[in-house]
Design an enzyme around this catalytic site. Structure first.
Site, short mmCIF file in Angstrom:
data_model
loop_
_atom_site.label_atom_id
_atom_site.label_comp_id
_atom_site.label_asym_id
_atom_site.label_seq_id
_atom_site.Cartn_x
_atom_site.Cartn_y
_atom_site.Cartn_z
N CYS A 9 0.28 3.81 2.63
CA CYS A 9 0.82 3.19 4.12
C CYS A 9 2.33 3.76 4.28
CB CYS A 9 0.43 1.90 4.35
SG CYS A 9 -1.27 1.30 4.12
N CYS A 62 0.83 -1.15 0.18
CA CYS A 62 -0.12 -0.06 -0.09
C CYS A 62 0.77 1.26 -0.21
CB CYS A 62 -0.93 0.00 1.24
SG CYS A 62 -1.67 1.42 1.88
#
Length: 123
Positions: free
Chosen positions: A46, A43
């Site tokens: 993230c 991600c």
């Protein structure tokens, strides 16, 4: 030494276990996509948000708990029936939330240090 406890878990069951072992404590949870062997999450948001969140952790309340939770591989996360989406009502990663309250920061909000700090400092 830190004035808070940090716990790292993988998956929904480990998350629930960590929370139940810390009943009565102020719990903050950060949800991120799983990391590979090199420590990089699938991600991209993230990856960008983690240093921001970690940079504000000095503001965590005394005696609180910070749970870093990897939600699984991308295919699992994309399944609308996964436990994080169904039970915890997460809509995206990264998500930072104060467990048991409506307070949460989702995706781009986790990139804003002032929002993260407010999450950690406001009752």
């Amino acid at each position: 030494m830190a004035h808070y406890e940090e716990v790292s878990v993988r998956g929904y069951d480990e998350f629930c276990q960590a929370v139940s072992e810390r009943k009565g404590k102020d719990v903050f949870a950060y949800f991120s996509g799983n990391k590979d062997a090199q420590g990089k999450s699938w991600c991209p948001d993230c990856v960008k948000a983690e240093p921001v969140v970690r940079g504000e952790m000095s503001h965590l309340p005394e005696g609180s708990v910070f749970i870093y939770c990897q939600v699984g591989e991308r295919a699992y996360w994309k399944d609308p029936n996964n436990d994080f989406k169904k039970t915890l009502k997460l809509s995206g990663v990264p998500t930072l939330l104060r467990y048991g309250t409506p307070q949460k920061l989702v995706e781009d909000e986790c990139l804003k240090a002032e929002l993260v700090k407010m999450m950690f400092t406001e009752d």
